[in-house]
Design an enzyme around this catalytic site. Sequence first.
Site, mmCIF file in Angstrom:
data_model
loop_
_atom_site.group_PDB
_atom_site.id
_atom_site.type_symbol
_atom_site.label_atom_id
_atom_site.label_comp_id
_atom_site.label_asym_id
_atom_site.label_seq_id
_atom_site.Cartn_x
_atom_site.Cartn_y
_atom_site.Cartn_z
ATOM 1 N N LEU A 1 0.848 -1.197 0.000
ATOM 2 C CA LEU A 1 0.000 0.000 0.000
ATOM 3 C C LEU A 1 0.884 1.248 0.000
ATOM 4 O O LEU A 1 1.905 1.296 0.689
ATOM 5 C CB LEU A 1 -0.914 -0.008 1.223
ATOM 6 N N HIS B 1 2.301 -11.550 9.210
ATOM 7 C CA HIS B 1 3.437 -11.976 8.384
ATOM 8 C C HIS B 1 3.952 -13.319 8.903
ATOM 9 O O HIS B 1 4.115 -13.493 10.114
ATOM 10 C CB HIS B 1 4.542 -10.909 8.449
HETATM 11 C C1 GRF Z 1 -0.475 -16.140 5.599
HETATM 12 O O1 GRF Z 1 0.575 -17.038 5.820
HETATM 13 C C2 GRF Z 1 -0.047 -14.743 5.945
HETATM 14 O O2 GRF Z 1 0.867 -14.687 6.994
HETATM 15 C C3 GRF Z 1 0.625 -14.300 4.681
HETATM 16 O O3 GRF Z 1 -0.160 -14.862 3.652
HETATM 17 C C4 GRF Z 1 -0.808 -16.028 4.127
HETATM 18 C C5 GRF Z 1 -2.268 -15.836 3.878
HETATM 19 O O4 GRF Z 1 -3.019 -16.966 4.133
HETATM 20 N N1 GRF Z 1 0.753 -12.867 4.654
HETATM 21 P P1 GRF Z 1 -4.606 -16.908 4.089
HETATM 22 O O5 GRF Z 1 -5.006 -16.247 2.774
HETATM 23 O O6 GRF Z 1 -5.083 -16.149 5.266
HETATM 24 O O7 GRF Z 1 -5.040 -18.345 4.114
#
Ligand code: GRF
Length: 199
Positions: A105, A121
Amino acid sequence: MIKKKLKYQVKLNGKKIKTCVFISGSGTNLKSLINYSRNYNFPANISLVISNNVNAKGLLIAKKHGIKYKFFSPSNKKKFERACLLQLRCNKIKLLCLAGFMQILSKKFINTFGYKIINIHPSLLPKYKGLNTHKRVLRNKEKYSGCTVHYVNDNLDSGKIILKKRVYTNTNDTEETLRLKILNEEHSLYPKSIISMFK
Ligand code: GRF
């Protein structure tokens, strides 16, 4: 760095905070946030879901739960952000959660929105910012990795940390097994972080 303070501080006054979740993929964190939000004591209500990927499975999760959802094409970033800001304003959103949202963003977007934006993350920040975290963790033979919920600023994965959770690796781990172990922890860390923000 964003020097300006948030324009608006949110006071709950016994009401749930109207929350939007930005997604790009499977939406398992979105699903967990929706489930937690159905609890009377959870401070946030998921009122809107926005995806930059028309095929994101998370859109179906929103639909199934009767939550308003939108797709905007990411091909023109300015247009995408303008469309999102309009939706956020129209829906009186006061908290934005990024959950597997694969787009950075702009500073302008963050400042214009003015309320809190948080992200999850899949590493123990400040280690392993950016992409391919699990691959790098395993290559470096780390004993553990984990996940982090943090505020979003205009430096990738660098905002103030809200909560982290450690997950141990083992010698048999592949990128996929580690990803799944961490994802499983994310599903409780994200809601817990929101609860801790409004305590
Ligand atoms: C998660 O591992 C998150 O930490 C990362 O992307 C993944 C998303 O998973 N940023 P979801 O779409 O919530 O299943």
